[in-house]
Design a protein around this motif. Sequence first.
Motif, PDB file in Angstrom:
ATOM      1  N   ARG A   1      13.411  15.591  -5.404  1.00 40.18           N
ATOM      2  CA  ARG A   1      15.152  14.821  -5.502  1.00 40.18           C
ATOM      3  C   ARG A   1      15.385  14.609  -4.178  1.00 40.18           C
ATOM      4  O   ARG A   1      14.894  15.517  -3.208  1.00 40.18           O
ATOM      5  CB  ARG A   1      16.019  15.986  -6.237  1.00 40.18           C
ATOM      6  N   CYS A   2      16.315  13.918  -3.862  1.00 38.62           N
ATOM      7  CA  CYS A   2      16.924  13.380  -2.537  1.00 38.62           C
ATOM      8  C   CYS A   2      17.805  14.875  -2.212  1.00 38.62           C
ATOM      9  O   CYS A   2      18.390  15.161  -2.708  1.00 38.62           O
ATOM     10  CB  CYS A   2      17.820  12.280  -2.689  1.00 38.62           C
ATOM     11  N   ARG A   3      17.591  14.966  -0.936  1.00 36.30           N
ATOM     12  CA  ARG A   3      18.487  16.145  -0.284  1.00 36.30           C
ATOM     13  C   ARG A   3      19.930  15.873  -0.071  1.00 36.30           C
ATOM     14  O   ARG A   3      20.691  16.561  -0.136  1.00 36.30           O
ATOM     15  CB  ARG A   3      17.793  16.428   0.877  1.00 36.30           C
ATOM     16  N   ASP A   4      20.021  14.461  -0.137  1.00 36.61           N
ATOM     17  CA  ASP A   4      21.462  13.890   0.168  1.00 36.61           C
ATOM     18  C   ASP A   4      21.736  12.564  -0.516  1.00 36.61           C
ATOM     19  O   ASP A   4      21.942  11.517  -0.266  1.00 36.61           O
ATOM     20  CB  ASP A   4      21.870  13.750   1.702  1.00 36.61           C
ATOM     21  N   TYR A   5      21.515  12.660  -1.959  1.00 33.01           N
ATOM     22  CA  TYR A   5      21.431  11.493  -2.783  1.00 33.01           C
ATOM     23  C   TYR A   5      22.685  10.772  -2.590  1.00 33.01           C
ATOM     24  O   TYR A   5      22.643   9.460  -2.443  1.00 33.01           O
ATOM     25  CB  TYR A   5      21.352  11.898  -4.204  1.00 33.01           C
ATOM     26  N   ASP A   6      23.958  11.081  -2.544  1.00 35.34           N
ATOM     27  CA  ASP A   6      25.190  10.592  -2.344  1.00 35.34           C
ATOM     28  C   ASP A   6      25.215   9.871  -1.162  1.00 35.34           C
ATOM     29  O   ASP A   6      25.744   8.680  -0.948  1.00 35.34           O
ATOM     30  CB  ASP A   6      26.460  11.406  -2.714  1.00 35.34           C
ATOM     31  N   ASN A   7      24.708  10.186  -0.045  1.00 34.95           N
ATOM     32  CA  ASN A   7      24.856   9.704   1.329  1.00 34.95           C
ATOM     33  C   ASN A   7      23.429   9.194   1.804  1.00 34.95           C
ATOM     34  O   ASN A   7      23.339   8.966   3.016  1.00 34.95           O
ATOM     35  CB  ASN A   7      25.313  10.903   2.248  1.00 34.95           C
TER      36      ASN A   7
ATOM     37  N   CYS B   1      16.739   2.645   2.703  1.00 28.06           N
ATOM     38  CA  CYS B   1      16.851   3.117   1.148  1.00 28.06           C
ATOM     39  C   CYS B   1      17.268   2.240   0.314  1.00 28.06           C
ATOM     40  O   CYS B   1      18.304   1.477   0.494  1.00 28.06           O
ATOM     41  CB  CYS B   1      17.504   4.411   1.200  1.00 28.06           C
ATOM     42  N   ILE B   2      16.507   1.670  -0.472  1.00 33.73           N
ATOM     43  CA  ILE B   2      16.847   0.820  -1.684  1.00 33.73           C
ATOM     44  C   ILE B   2      17.680   1.392  -2.794  1.00 33.73           C
ATOM     45  O   ILE B   2      17.136   2.265  -3.603  1.00 33.73           O
ATOM     46  CB  ILE B   2      15.690  -0.174  -2.161  1.00 33.73           C
ATOM     47  N   ARG B   3      18.994   0.994  -2.987  1.00 35.67           N
ATOM     48  CA  ARG B   3      19.732   1.431  -4.271  1.00 35.67           C
ATOM     49  C   ARG B   3      19.265   0.526  -5.582  1.00 35.67           C
ATOM     50  O   ARG B   3      19.541  -0.564  -5.317  1.00 35.67           O
ATOM     51  CB  ARG B   3      21.031   1.178  -3.847  1.00 35.67           C
TER      52      ARG B   3
ATOM     53  N   ALA C   1       0.945  -1.343  -0.125  1.00 36.15           N
ATOM     54  CA  ALA C   1      -0.077   0.155   0.125  1.00 36.15           C
ATOM     55  C   ALA C   1       0.965   1.179   0.011  1.00 36.15           C
ATOM     56  O   ALA C   1       1.832   1.426   0.784  1.00 36.15           O
ATOM     57  CB  ALA C   1      -0.874   0.000   1.272  1.00 36.15           C
ATOM     58  N   TRP C   2       0.545   2.021  -0.907  1.00 31.91           N
ATOM     59  CA  TRP C   2       1.542   3.249  -1.071  1.00 31.91           C
ATOM     60  C   TRP C   2       1.023   4.531  -0.255  1.00 31.91           C
ATOM     61  O   TRP C   2      -0.385   4.532  -0.015  1.00 31.91           O
ATOM     62  CB  TRP C   2       1.412   3.944  -2.627  1.00 31.91           C
ATOM     63  N   THR C   3       1.667   5.309   0.302  1.00 32.40           N
ATOM     64  CA  THR C   3       1.232   6.401   1.229  1.00 32.40           C
ATOM     65  C   THR C   3       1.783   7.700   0.463  1.00 32.40           C
ATOM     66  O   THR C   3       2.549   7.576  -0.397  1.00 32.40           O
ATOM     67  CB  THR C   3       1.878   6.252   2.634  1.00 32.40           C
ATOM     68  N   ASP C   4       1.240   8.818   0.806  1.00 35.03           N
ATOM     69  CA  ASP C   4       1.859  10.060   0.368  1.00 35.03           C
ATOM     70  C   ASP C   4       2.781  10.793   1.299  1.00 35.03           C
ATOM     71  O   ASP C   4       3.130  11.688   1.161  1.00 35.03           O
ATOM     72  CB  ASP C   4       0.638  11.050   0.009  1.00 35.03           C
ATOM     73  N   ILE C   5       3.291  10.026   1.948  1.00 33.42           N
ATOM     74  CA  ILE C   5       4.340  10.400   2.961  1.00 33.42           C
ATOM     75  C   ILE C   5       5.785  10.215   2.125  1.00 33.42           C
ATOM     76  O   ILE C   5       6.280   8.964   2.154  1.00 33.42           O
ATOM     77  CB  ILE C   5       4.259   9.524   4.208  1.00 33.42           C
ATOM     78  N   GLY C   6       6.353  11.293   2.094  1.00 33.33           N
ATOM     79  CA  GLY C   6       7.691  11.130   1.343  1.00 33.33           C
ATOM     80  C   GLY C   6       8.737  10.540   2.567  1.00 33.33           C
ATOM     81  O   GLY C   6       8.821  10.904   3.555  1.00 33.33           O
ATOM     82  N   CYS C   7      10.017  10.276   1.523  1.00 31.85           N
ATOM     83  CA  CYS C   7      10.960   9.921   2.673  1.00 31.85           C
ATOM     84  C   CYS C   7      11.630  10.963   3.188  1.00 31.85           C
ATOM     85  O   CYS C   7      11.449  12.075   2.779  1.00 31.85           O
ATOM     86  CB  CYS C   7      12.081   9.187   1.803  1.00 31.85           C
ATOM     87  N   THR C   8      12.304  10.878   4.474  1.00 34.04           N
ATOM     88  CA  THR C   8      12.934  12.013   5.101  1.00 34.04           C
ATOM     89  C   THR C   8      13.493  12.772   4.402  1.00 34.04           C
ATOM     90  O   THR C   8      13.715  13.993   4.539  1.00 34.04           O
ATOM     91  CB  THR C   8      13.378  11.578   6.438  1.00 34.04           C
ATOM     92  N   LEU C   9      14.192  12.237   3.323  1.00 30.96           N
ATOM     93  CA  LEU C   9      15.283  13.069   2.480  1.00 30.96           C
ATOM     94  C   LEU C   9      14.693  13.768   1.226  1.00 30.96           C
ATOM     95  O   LEU C   9      15.258  14.320   0.526  1.00 30.96           O
ATOM     96  CB  LEU C   9      16.512  12.267   2.071  1.00 30.96           C
ATOM     97  N   LEU C  10      13.357  13.407   0.994  1.00 35.69           N
ATOM     98  CA  LEU C  10      12.626  13.840  -0.350  1.00 35.69           C
ATOM     99  C   LEU C  10      12.271  15.356  -0.030  1.00 35.69           C
ATOM    100  O   LEU C  10      11.551  15.861   0.871  1.00 35.69           O
ATOM    101  CB  LEU C  10      11.537  12.921  -0.684  1.00 35.69           C
ATOM    102  N   ASP C  11      12.744  16.012  -1.078  1.00 35.42           N
ATOM    103  CA  ASP C  11      12.341  17.348  -1.227  1.00 35.42           C
ATOM    104  C   ASP C  11      11.115  17.464  -2.306  1.00 35.42           C
ATOM    105  O   ASP C  11      11.058  17.014  -3.214  1.00 35.42           O
ATOM    106  CB  ASP C  11      13.402  18.237  -1.904  1.00 35.42           C
ATOM    107  N   GLY C  12      10.074  17.573  -1.516  1.00 40.44           N
ATOM    108  CA  GLY C  12       8.626  17.461  -2.251  1.00 40.44           C
ATOM    109  C   GLY C  12       8.203  18.280  -3.300  1.00 40.44           C
ATOM    110  O   GLY C  12       7.638  18.255  -4.187  1.00 40.44           O
ATOM    111  N   GLU C  13       9.030  19.435  -3.392  1.00 42.98           N
ATOM    112  CA  GLU C  13       9.095  20.514  -4.643  1.00 42.98           C
ATOM    113  C   GLU C  13       9.871  20.031  -5.634  1.00 42.98           C
ATOM    114  O   GLU C  13       9.523  20.041  -6.970  1.00 42.98           O
ATOM    115  CB  GLU C  13       9.284  21.807  -4.289  1.00 42.98           C
ATOM    116  N   SER C  14      11.099  19.723  -5.514  1.00 46.37           N
ATOM    117  CA  SER C  14      12.076  19.229  -6.525  1.00 46.37           C
ATOM    118  C   SER C  14      11.913  17.820  -6.972  1.00 46.37           C
ATOM    119  O   SER C  14      12.414  17.543  -8.018  1.00 46.37           O
ATOM    120  CB  SER C  14      13.537  19.689  -6.277  1.00 46.37           C
TER     121      SER C  14
END
Length: 165
Positions: A66-72, A80-82, A51-64
């Motif tokens: 994109r991940c706020r710290d993709y490399d780390n 987080c699944i690579r 079941a999907w939620t609309d809750i973004g990962c803690t690193l997700l920037d909901g406007e861009s």
Amino acid sequence: MAEVNQKSGNEPFWLTKSLDEMSPTEWESLCDGCARCCLNKLEDEDTGEIAWTDIGCTLLDGESCRCRDYDNRSATVPDCIRLTPTEIRTLSWLPPTCAYRLVEEGRDLYWWHPLVSGDPDTVHAAGISVRGRTVREEDYPLERWEERIVSWPEEDPAEEAWEDV
């Protein structure tokens, strides 16, 4: 599906290479920036249903989207699944519009994918991304995630419905 984006009569790499054959640059460019995979999901322990939620990962920037710290990201979010070619073949929850999934299935990319359109904003303009549709993980403890279940990440828009966007 998208028209084949041809340059000098050559087919684009995503139609001629397998996921395993792609360079790191090609691999990264397949991500359309929708961020649907960055939404938290709930799995039924008995059935395995997701079941999907609309809750973004803690690193997700909901406007861009994109991940706020993709490399780390794995250091901050250990679960987080690579995405790798092997993971793509086994993950049942990848959105039907995911370019990695489409390529693995031998399908072309949608017209709004930045590699086809040439514009990174078409994924947002077409309404495919999570932009403006997420809430912050910090605002919802795990016991409230069921309140945030949504179905739109599983949508696979028919091309006709999106042509006039």
